[in-house]
Design a protein around this motif. Structure first.
Motif, short mmCIF file in Angstrom:
data_model
loop_
_atom_site.label_atom_id
_atom_site.label_comp_id
_atom_site.label_asym_id
_atom_site.label_seq_id
_atom_site.Cartn_x
_atom_site.Cartn_y
_atom_site.Cartn_z
N ALA A 131 55.69 5.75 -15.64
CA ALA A 131 56.34 6.71 -15.81
C ALA A 131 55.68 7.97 -16.34
N ARG A 132 54.65 7.62 -17.44
CA ARG A 132 53.92 8.72 -18.00
C ARG A 132 52.89 9.33 -17.11
N GLY A 133 52.31 8.41 -16.23
CA GLY A 133 51.39 9.05 -14.93
C GLY A 133 52.31 9.74 -14.17
N GLU A 134 53.42 9.38 -13.70
CA GLU A 134 54.08 10.47 -12.69
C GLU A 134 54.73 11.73 -13.49
N LEU A 135 54.95 11.37 -14.67
CA LEU A 135 55.32 12.78 -15.48
C LEU A 135 54.33 13.64 -15.54
N ARG A 136 53.14 13.17 -15.68
CA ARG A 136 51.80 13.87 -15.86
C ARG A 136 51.74 14.42 -14.78
N THR A 137 51.70 14.15 -13.66
CA THR A 137 51.51 14.75 -12.31
C THR A 137 52.54 15.91 -11.92
N THR A 138 53.83 15.74 -12.33
CA THR A 138 55.01 16.60 -12.22
C THR A 138 54.78 17.82 -13.09
N LEU A 139 54.06 17.74 -14.31
CA LEU A 139 53.85 18.71 -15.20
C LEU A 139 52.58 19.45 -14.82
N GLU A 140 51.90 18.64 -14.14
CA GLU A 140 50.47 19.56 -13.64
C GLU A 140 51.14 20.55 -12.49
N VAL A 141 51.98 20.23 -11.55
CA VAL A 141 52.43 20.96 -10.71
C VAL A 141 53.20 22.36 -11.51
N LEU A 142 53.83 21.97 -12.62
CA LEU A 142 54.46 23.20 -13.45
C LEU A 142 53.32 24.10 -13.98
N ARG A 143 52.40 23.35 -14.53
CA ARG A 143 51.22 24.35 -14.92
C ARG A 143 50.62 25.17 -14.15
N ASP A 144 50.21 24.59 -13.10
CA ASP A 144 49.32 25.20 -11.98
C ASP A 144 49.63 24.76 -10.68
N PRO A 145 50.89 25.58 -10.32
CA PRO A 145 51.36 25.24 -8.73
C PRO A 145 50.50 25.64 -7.90
N LEU A 167 50.99 11.63 -2.91
CA LEU A 167 52.30 11.38 -2.80
C LEU A 167 52.51 9.83 -2.52
N PRO A 168 53.86 9.38 -3.19
CA PRO A 168 53.98 8.09 -3.11
C PRO A 168 54.42 7.55 -1.73
N GLY A 169 54.18 6.29 -1.13
CA GLY A 169 54.57 6.25 0.15
C GLY A 169 54.89 4.46 0.26
N VAL A 182 52.76 6.31 8.53
CA VAL A 182 53.70 7.10 8.74
C VAL A 182 53.27 8.56 8.11
N PRO A 183 53.98 9.70 8.61
CA PRO A 183 53.51 10.90 8.01
C PRO A 183 53.96 10.69 6.24
N PRO A 184 52.84 11.40 5.59
CA PRO A 184 53.03 11.32 4.10
C PRO A 184 54.52 11.72 3.60
N ALA A 185 54.99 12.85 4.00
CA ALA A 185 56.25 13.26 3.48
C ALA A 185 57.51 12.21 4.12
N VAL A 186 57.34 11.79 5.24
CA VAL A 186 58.30 10.54 5.47
C VAL A 186 58.22 9.44 4.53
N GLY A 187 56.84 9.02 4.21
CA GLY A 187 56.71 7.79 3.36
C GLY A 187 57.24 8.33 1.92
N ALA A 219 59.58 10.32 1.01
CA ALA A 219 60.95 10.20 1.28
C ALA A 219 61.51 8.93 1.06
N ALA A 220 60.75 7.98 2.06
CA ALA A 220 61.35 6.67 1.93
C ALA A 220 61.11 5.93 0.65
N TYR A 221 60.14 6.12 0.06
CA TYR A 221 59.89 5.67 -1.14
C TYR A 221 60.67 6.16 -2.41
N ARG A 222 61.09 7.30 -2.20
CA ARG A 222 62.20 7.78 -3.41
C ARG A 222 63.58 7.32 -3.00
N ILE A 223 64.03 7.06 -1.85
CA ILE A 223 65.42 6.56 -1.52
C ILE A 223 65.42 5.02 -1.80
#
Length: 395
Positions: free
Chosen positions: A247-261, A270-272, A297-302, A304-308
């Protein structure tokens, strides 16, 4: 005086000057043309020098020029009869030429092509009527004056078209700027929604797993203190620590997006589908039976499937109502789409407060052009999630 009041005070005189500016400019132009006409009337040109009536006509026909831009047709209607009467009295014919050309130019600038052509024909016809008694000499002069009239009308029409094109280009630029601002706002809203979905999936899944693993450790500690299963406690604590690290690793990735979009690497990989095995392995409190029969499969589709699947497992563990919920996860390709089918044998949706899990599933599916159906199973035993994600995107 406050800064706002000072700004208002400074703007008001500018507005007043802007309103009076064209009238002042036209008045100055009228005075200048009247001066030029007076000099020409006593120096060059054909015809007799003006007398009192001539000076009254010559100077009087310049007065309406002060309102030429406010009422061009009215100025034309007042000026042309004065000029015609002036020429009929055989005063210096060159003196009012500049004023008449300015009036015709103003009419052409402010009128459409049909009205301009009609006015030009009327003026030329009036001139021919005045010159018809002068014979061939009058005919030659008529051709010369007609050339000047046509030149002024064409110049005015060209300037009018140029101004219209410039105004249209400015309007298109402003519209494009508004469109860019709206598009930027839409992208910001979409990015905020994506980050909100990521945080929801991450926190909901991780906190649910930590809660289940903590319950397992507490149960082992309290079941039989005399025969403590240290290995089970250690395994539960290790699972909690691993969940926290993930969770800490994924949260760090999300915060990096907020700091430097704007950084191309800020979002990270992306998870797949490759992460489904680890996801199933860490689903504490549930037995996950995973079947994946899909190629690349395309990264975006993979993603989306992972998160679902992640949200479906979280809901199964949270709302299953039992400690031994069995979840069947099947991911396969069929008819140009990636199909995700998740079922569990728990108690269904549960009695908790409604959250954003199902909404997030549908939003993720829509982001790649797919759909999600979720609800209790037909046999009323457990919950079922079906997702169809088209594979039309770039692989």
């Amino acid at each position: 005086m406050s800064p706002v009041q000072a700004t208002i005070t400074a703007v008001r005189p500018r507005r007043a000057f802007a309103i009076l500016g064209p009238l002042r400019q036209d008045a100055y132009l009228a005075v200048g043309l009247a001066t030029l006409a007076s000099v020409i009337a006593v120096t060059v040109g054909s015809g007799r020098h003006p007398d009192a009536l001539g000076w009254a006509l010559l100077l009087g026909l310049h007065v309406p020029l002060a309102w030429r831009r406010r009422a061009p047709l009215a100025v034309l209607a007042l000026t042309i009869p004065l000029i015609a009467f002036y020429h009929q009295q055989n005063y210096n014919h060159s003196a009012p030429t500049a004023a008449s050309m300015v009036v015709l130019y103003t009419v052409a600038v402010s009128s459409g092509p049909r009205r301009t052509a009609a006015i030009g024909c009327a003026v030329v016809g009036l001139m021919l009527v005045l010159k018809i008694d002068h014979g061939m000499a009058g005919l030659a002069v008529s051709f010369q004056i007609t050339g000047w009239i046509v030149s002024m009308l064409v110049l005015g029409g060209y300037i009018r078209v140029h101004r219209e094109n410039a105004a249209a280009a400015l309007e298109r630029a402003e519209r494009a700027e508004r469109t860019r601002e709206e598009e930027a706002g839409r992208r910001v809203a979409e990015e905020r929604l994506r980050i909100a979905r990521d945080l929801h999936d991450l926190l909901a899944h991780s906190i649910t797993l930590i809660g289940v693993q903590t319950s397992v450790a507490a149960h082992v500690l309290g079941a039989d203190p005399g025969r403590l299963d240290r290995a089970a406690v250690a395994e539960a604590l290790d699972d909690i620590a691993e969940t926290c690290r993930t969770a800490r690793g994924e949260l760090r990735t999300t915060l990096e997006v907020l700091r430097d979009p704007g950084s191309p690497d800020s979002r990270g990989p992306l998870p797949g589908l490759h992460g489904l095995v680890d996801l199933a392995r860490t689903a504490a409190g549930a037995e996950v039976k995973l079947t994946v029969t899909a190629e690349e499969v395309p990264p975006a589709v993979g993603a989306a499937a992972y998160r679902i699947v992640q949200e479906a497992l979280t809901n199964a563990v949270r709302h299953g109502g039992r400690d031994d919920v069995t979840v069947h996860v099947r991911v396969h390709e069929d008819d140009g789409a990636l199909r995700v089918h998740v079922t569990d044998d728990g108690s269904g949706a549960g009695d908790g407060l409604p959250g954003f899990g199902l909404v997030g599933m549908r939003e993720r599916a829509r982001s790649v052009g797919g759909t999600v159906d979720a609800g209790p199973r037909e046999d009323a035993k457990g919950f079922e999630v079906k997702a169809v994600l088209p594979l039309g995107g770039p692989r």
